[in-house]
Design a protein around this motif. Sequence first.
Motif, PDB file in Angstrom:
ATOM      1  N   ILE A   1     -35.556  -6.295 -46.663  1.00 51.55           N
ATOM      2  CA  ILE A   1     -34.407  -5.500 -46.217  1.00 51.55           C
ATOM      3  C   ILE A   1     -33.626  -5.050 -47.442  1.00 51.55           C
ATOM      4  O   ILE A   1     -33.243  -5.877 -48.274  1.00 51.55           O
ATOM      5  CB  ILE A   1     -33.524  -6.303 -45.260  1.00 51.55           C
ATOM      6  N   PRO A   2     -33.383  -3.756 -47.560  1.00 52.60           N
ATOM      7  CA  PRO A   2     -32.741  -3.246 -48.775  1.00 52.60           C
ATOM      8  C   PRO A   2     -31.275  -3.661 -48.899  1.00 52.60           C
ATOM      9  O   PRO A   2     -30.593  -3.867 -47.900  1.00 52.60           O
ATOM     10  CB  PRO A   2     -32.844  -1.725 -48.622  1.00 52.60           C
ATOM     11  N   PRO A   3     -30.830  -3.771 -50.135  1.00 53.88           N
ATOM     12  CA  PRO A   3     -29.414  -4.063 -50.356  1.00 53.88           C
ATOM     13  C   PRO A   3     -28.567  -2.819 -50.122  1.00 53.88           C
ATOM     14  O   PRO A   3     -29.038  -1.690 -50.278  1.00 53.88           O
ATOM     15  CB  PRO A   3     -29.378  -4.464 -51.833  1.00 53.88           C
ATOM     16  N   VAL A   4     -27.318  -3.043 -49.737  1.00 54.12           N
ATOM     17  CA  VAL A   4     -26.323  -1.977 -49.756  1.00 54.12           C
ATOM     18  C   VAL A   4     -25.391  -2.182 -50.946  1.00 54.12           C
ATOM     19  O   VAL A   4     -24.632  -1.299 -51.305  1.00 54.12           O
ATOM     20  CB  VAL A   4     -25.541  -1.864 -48.422  1.00 54.12           C
ATOM     21  N   ALA A   5     -25.468  -3.352 -51.566  1.00 51.60           N
ATOM     22  CA  ALA A   5     -24.688  -3.642 -52.774  1.00 51.60           C
ATOM     23  C   ALA A   5     -25.334  -2.935 -53.962  1.00 51.60           C
ATOM     24  O   ALA A   5     -26.555  -2.992 -54.124  1.00 51.60           O
ATOM     25  CB  ALA A   5     -24.630  -5.146 -53.021  1.00 51.60           C
ATOM     26  N   ALA A   6     -24.518  -2.267 -54.757  1.00 51.83           N
ATOM     27  CA  ALA A   6     -24.999  -1.554 -55.955  1.00 51.83           C
ATOM     28  C   ALA A   6     -26.242  -0.730 -55.629  1.00 51.83           C
ATOM     29  O   ALA A   6     -27.238  -0.765 -56.347  1.00 51.83           O
ATOM     30  CB  ALA A   6     -25.254  -2.539 -57.093  1.00 51.83           C
ATOM     31  N   SER A   7     -26.182   0.014 -54.556  1.00 50.15           N
ATOM     32  CA  SER A   7     -27.343   0.738 -54.040  1.00 50.15           C
ATOM     33  C   SER A   7     -27.323   2.207 -54.448  1.00 50.15           C
ATOM     34  O   SER A   7     -26.385   2.931 -54.114  1.00 50.15           O
ATOM     35  CB  SER A   7     -27.357   0.629 -52.514  1.00 50.15           C
ATOM     36  N   ASP A   8     -28.378   2.640 -55.102  1.00 51.10           N
ATOM     37  CA  ASP A   8     -28.494   4.059 -55.462  1.00 51.10           C
ATOM     38  C   ASP A   8     -28.721   4.920 -54.220  1.00 51.10           C
ATOM     39  O   ASP A   8     -28.401   6.103 -54.201  1.00 51.10           O
ATOM     40  CB  ASP A   8     -29.607   4.275 -56.484  1.00 51.10           C
ATOM     41  N   TYR A   9     -29.225   4.328 -53.154  1.00 51.84           N
ATOM     42  CA  TYR A   9     -29.497   5.057 -51.912  1.00 51.84           C
ATOM     43  C   TYR A   9     -28.216   5.643 -51.330  1.00 51.84           C
ATOM     44  O   TYR A   9     -28.217   6.735 -50.762  1.00 51.84           O
ATOM     45  CB  TYR A   9     -30.163   4.125 -50.900  1.00 51.84           C
ATOM     46  N   LEU A  10     -27.110   4.918 -51.464  1.00 45.45           N
ATOM     47  CA  LEU A  10     -25.835   5.384 -50.913  1.00 45.45           C
ATOM     48  C   LEU A  10     -25.389   6.696 -51.541  1.00 45.45           C
ATOM     49  O   LEU A  10     -24.806   7.543 -50.869  1.00 45.45           O
ATOM     50  CB  LEU A  10     -24.748   4.329 -51.117  1.00 45.45           C
ATOM     51  N   VAL A  11     -25.667   6.860 -52.819  1.00 45.97           N
ATOM     52  CA  VAL A  11     -25.282   8.093 -53.519  1.00 45.97           C
ATOM     53  C   VAL A  11     -26.284   9.202 -53.214  1.00 45.97           C
ATOM     54  O   VAL A  11     -25.902  10.323 -52.874  1.00 45.97           O
ATOM     55  CB  VAL A  11     -25.203   7.843 -55.042  1.00 45.97           C
ATOM     56  N   LYS A  12     -27.560   8.885 -53.317  1.00 46.10           N
ATOM     57  CA  LYS A  12     -28.609   9.900 -53.141  1.00 46.10           C
ATOM     58  C   LYS A  12     -28.687  10.447 -51.713  1.00 46.10           C
ATOM     59  O   LYS A  12     -29.121  11.569 -51.505  1.00 46.10           O
ATOM     60  CB  LYS A  12     -29.968   9.314 -53.525  1.00 46.10           C
ATOM     61  N   HIS A  13     -28.291   9.646 -50.737  1.00 47.35           N
ATOM     62  CA  HIS A  13     -28.452  10.030 -49.335  1.00 47.35           C
ATOM     63  C   HIS A  13     -27.122  10.002 -48.580  1.00 47.35           C
ATOM     64  O   HIS A  13     -27.109   9.768 -47.367  1.00 47.35           O
ATOM     65  CB  HIS A  13     -29.473   9.106 -48.656  1.00 47.35           C
ATOM     66  N   ARG A  14     -26.041  10.293 -49.277  1.00 49.61           N
ATOM     67  CA  ARG A  14     -24.701  10.224 -48.688  1.00 49.61           C
ATOM     68  C   ARG A  14     -24.601  10.988 -47.365  1.00 49.61           C
ATOM     69  O   ARG A  14     -24.077  10.475 -46.379  1.00 49.61           O
ATOM     70  CB  ARG A  14     -23.675  10.763 -49.679  1.00 49.61           C
ATOM     71  N   ASN A  15     -25.111  12.198 -47.325  1.00 48.03           N
ATOM     72  CA  ASN A  15     -24.968  13.026 -46.130  1.00 48.03           C
ATOM     73  C   ASN A  15     -25.839  12.562 -44.961  1.00 48.03           C
ATOM     74  O   ASN A  15     -25.605  12.934 -43.820  1.00 48.03           O
ATOM     75  CB  ASN A  15     -25.264  14.489 -46.443  1.00 48.03           C
ATOM     76  N   GLU A  16     -26.838  11.749 -45.243  1.00 49.39           N
ATOM     77  CA  GLU A  16     -27.736  11.253 -44.206  1.00 49.39           C
ATOM     78  C   GLU A  16     -27.278   9.923 -43.604  1.00 49.39           C
ATOM     79  O   GLU A  16     -27.749   9.522 -42.535  1.00 49.39           O
ATOM     80  CB  GLU A  16     -29.138  11.067 -44.786  1.00 49.39           C
ATOM     81  N   LEU A  17     -26.379   9.225 -44.280  1.00 49.51           N
ATOM     82  CA  LEU A  17     -26.010   7.870 -43.860  1.00 49.51           C
ATOM     83  C   LEU A  17     -25.410   7.793 -42.454  1.00 49.51           C
ATOM     84  O   LEU A  17     -25.761   6.877 -41.702  1.00 49.51           O
ATOM     85  CB  LEU A  17     -25.070   7.233 -44.885  1.00 49.51           C
ATOM     86  N   PRO A  18     -24.534   8.712 -42.048  1.00 46.23           N
ATOM     87  CA  PRO A  18     -24.008   8.599 -40.680  1.00 46.23           C
ATOM     88  C   PRO A  18     -25.111   8.663 -39.620  1.00 46.23           C
ATOM     89  O   PRO A  18     -25.112   7.854 -38.679  1.00 46.23           O
ATOM     90  CB  PRO A  18     -23.042   9.793 -40.572  1.00 46.23           C
TER      91      PRO A  18
END
Length: 145
Positions: free
Chosen positions: A58-75
């Motif tokens: 299960i991927p981390p949300v802490a210090a996660s590059d995914y949050l920046v790269k996929h900001r518009n997709e997260l909701p």
Amino acid sequence: MSWPLSLLRAGAVAAAGLLLTTSVTGCFSNKQNEGAKLYQTHCASCHGDQGEGLRRLIPPVAASDYLVKHRNELPCLIRQGLNGPIVVNGIEYNQVMPGHKTDLTDADIANLLNFIQQNWGNHNPPYTVREISELLAPCNGSIIR
């Protein structure tokens, strides 16, 4: 006794300011930790109490590059869930993440994402509820109560 008009106006402005300050403070005081509560209720059992994830499952949300790269997709990811591989911090994960199709409002998703975006080494811009609603449009996921 007659009060000068300027003194009456000053008093009215001060009273309005005090009322506004009291109203705004009361409005936000109950929501201050809403994102943290939502995270604990809906995310921590998989992503960990500190957003650390679970090894290579299960991927981390802490210090996660995914949050920046996929900001518009997260909701939409939160609303619809995820099925298929993703890469977070250079590591591929491929587990099913359940969605929250009916139990989180747009405001809940905004509070949840803003909590994640500002904790555990993440320093990303916050979302507004309006932005969340707009980003949920492609997945028909907007819920406003």
